[in-house]
Motif scaffolding. Structure first.
Motif, short mmCIF file in Angstrom:
data_model
loop_
_atom_site.label_atom_id
_atom_site.label_comp_id
_atom_site.label_asym_id
_atom_site.label_seq_id
_atom_site.Cartn_x
_atom_site.Cartn_y
_atom_site.Cartn_z
N ARG A 19 0.83 -1.20 0.00
CA ARG A 19 0.00 0.00 0.00
C ARG A 19 0.87 1.26 0.00
NH1 ARG A 19 -3.19 -0.94 4.32
NH2 ARG A 19 -1.93 0.26 5.76
N GLN A 20 1.92 1.22 0.81
CA GLN A 20 2.82 2.36 0.91
C GLN A 20 3.45 2.70 -0.44
OE1 GLN A 20 5.55 1.46 4.03
NE2 GLN A 20 6.03 3.58 4.46
N ILE A 21 3.91 1.64 -1.13
CA ILE A 21 4.55 1.81 -2.43
C ILE A 21 3.56 2.39 -3.43
CG2 ILE A 21 5.44 0.51 -4.40
CD1 ILE A 21 6.86 -1.30 -2.29
N PHE A 22 2.34 1.86 -3.42
CA PHE A 22 1.31 2.36 -4.33
C PHE A 22 1.05 3.84 -4.09
CE2 PHE A 22 -3.12 3.22 -5.39
CZ PHE A 22 -3.17 2.79 -6.71
N LEU A 23 0.92 4.22 -2.82
CA LEU A 23 0.62 5.61 -2.50
C LEU A 23 1.78 6.53 -2.86
CD1 LEU A 23 -1.22 5.13 0.92
CD2 LEU A 23 -2.23 5.63 -1.30
N LEU A 24 3.00 6.07 -2.61
CA LEU A 24 4.17 6.88 -2.97
C LEU A 24 4.19 7.16 -4.46
CD1 LEU A 24 7.01 5.28 -0.81
CD2 LEU A 24 6.23 7.66 -0.71
N GLU A 34 13.07 5.70 -7.18
CA GLU A 34 13.13 6.46 -5.92
C GLU A 34 12.54 5.65 -4.78
OE1 GLU A 34 12.59 11.07 -7.40
OE2 GLU A 34 10.82 9.81 -7.37
N ILE A 35 11.42 5.01 -5.05
CA ILE A 35 10.77 4.20 -4.03
C ILE A 35 11.68 3.04 -3.62
CG2 ILE A 35 8.79 2.72 -3.51
CD1 ILE A 35 7.21 4.40 -5.61
N ALA A 36 12.27 2.41 -4.62
CA ALA A 36 13.15 1.27 -4.37
C ALA A 36 14.29 1.69 -3.44
CB ALA A 36 13.71 0.73 -5.68
N LYS A 37 14.89 2.83 -3.75
CA LYS A 37 16.00 3.32 -2.95
C LYS A 37 15.54 3.64 -1.52
CE LYS A 37 19.92 6.46 -3.53
NZ LYS A 37 20.43 7.63 -4.28
N ALA A 38 14.42 4.33 -1.42
CA ALA A 38 13.92 4.76 -0.11
C ALA A 38 13.58 3.56 0.77
CB ALA A 38 12.69 5.65 -0.28
N MET A 39 13.09 2.48 0.16
CA MET A 39 12.62 1.35 0.94
C MET A 39 13.62 0.19 0.97
SD MET A 39 8.55 1.41 0.12
CE MET A 39 8.11 0.66 1.68
N GLY A 40 14.75 0.39 0.34
CA GLY A 40 15.76 -0.66 0.33
C GLY A 40 15.34 -1.89 -0.45
N LEU A 41 14.60 -1.65 -1.53
CA LEU A 41 14.12 -2.75 -2.38
C LEU A 41 14.75 -2.63 -3.75
CD1 LEU A 41 10.31 -2.51 -1.60
CD2 LEU A 41 11.86 -4.27 -0.78
N SER A 42 14.67 -3.70 -4.52
CA SER A 42 15.08 -3.60 -5.92
C SER A 42 13.92 -2.98 -6.69
CB SER A 42 15.38 -4.99 -6.49
OG SER A 42 14.19 -5.74 -6.55
N GLN A 43 14.22 -2.43 -7.85
CA GLN A 43 13.16 -1.81 -8.63
C GLN A 43 12.14 -2.85 -9.10
OE1 GLN A 43 14.45 1.31 -11.22
NE2 GLN A 43 12.63 1.16 -12.50
N SER A 44 12.63 -4.07 -9.37
CA SER A 44 11.67 -5.10 -9.81
C SER A 44 10.73 -5.49 -8.67
CB SER A 44 12.40 -6.33 -10.36
OG SER A 44 13.08 -7.00 -9.33
N ALA A 45 11.21 -5.42 -7.44
CA ALA A 45 10.33 -5.70 -6.29
C ALA A 45 9.25 -4.62 -6.21
CB ALA A 45 11.13 -5.74 -5.00
N VAL A 46 9.66 -3.37 -6.42
CA VAL A 46 8.68 -2.27 -6.40
C VAL A 46 7.64 -2.49 -7.50
CG1 VAL A 46 8.37 0.21 -6.81
CG2 VAL A 46 10.27 -0.60 -5.38
N GLU A 47 8.09 -2.92 -8.67
CA GLU A 47 7.16 -3.16 -9.77
C GLU A 47 6.17 -4.26 -9.41
OE1 GLU A 47 9.63 -3.83 -13.20
OE2 GLU A 47 10.46 -1.81 -13.04
N LYS A 48 6.65 -5.30 -8.73
CA LYS A 48 5.75 -6.39 -8.33
C LYS A 48 4.71 -5.89 -7.34
CE LYS A 48 8.65 -10.47 -9.06
NZ LYS A 48 10.05 -9.99 -8.94
N HIS A 49 5.14 -5.10 -6.37
CA HIS A 49 4.19 -4.52 -5.41
C HIS A 49 3.15 -3.68 -6.13
CE1 HIS A 49 5.80 -5.64 -1.48
NE2 HIS A 49 7.02 -5.38 -1.91
N MET A 50 3.59 -2.88 -7.09
CA MET A 50 2.66 -2.03 -7.83
C MET A 50 1.66 -2.86 -8.62
SD MET A 50 2.90 1.19 -7.28
CE MET A 50 1.94 1.78 -8.69
#
Length: 74
Positions: A19-24, A34-50
């Motif tokens: 939810r946090q990633i989606f809202l960001l 930017e989200i990946a960096k802020a949350m210590g995730l890989s960009q592909s992880a952020v994409e999966k969350h989205m």
């Protein structure tokens, strides 16, 4: 309208981080990198969350909520 309520309910059912990633991304306009960096995730992880968040939103809009029948729910 009604759509936003469905989406909000869908988001509430998601894991906190998803939810946090989606809202960001959607509300604050942050890029995936930017989200990946802020949350210590890989960009592909952020994409999966989205993708998961967007799926939940789409699903909530597809499914009409069941009519509320007070008193005689099983």
């Amino acid at each position: 309208g009604n759509d936003l309520r469905h989406v909000e309910a869908a988001l509430r059912s998601l894991p906190e981080r998803t939810r946090q990633i989606f809202l960001l991304n959607r509300i604050h306009g942050r890029k995936y990198a930017e989200i990946a960096k802020a949350m210590g995730l890989s960009q592909s992880a952020v994409e999966k969350h989205m993708m998961r968040a967007l799926e939940a939103c789409k699903a909530s809009l597809r499914e009409p909520s069941p009519p509320r029948t007070p008193g005689n729910a099983p």
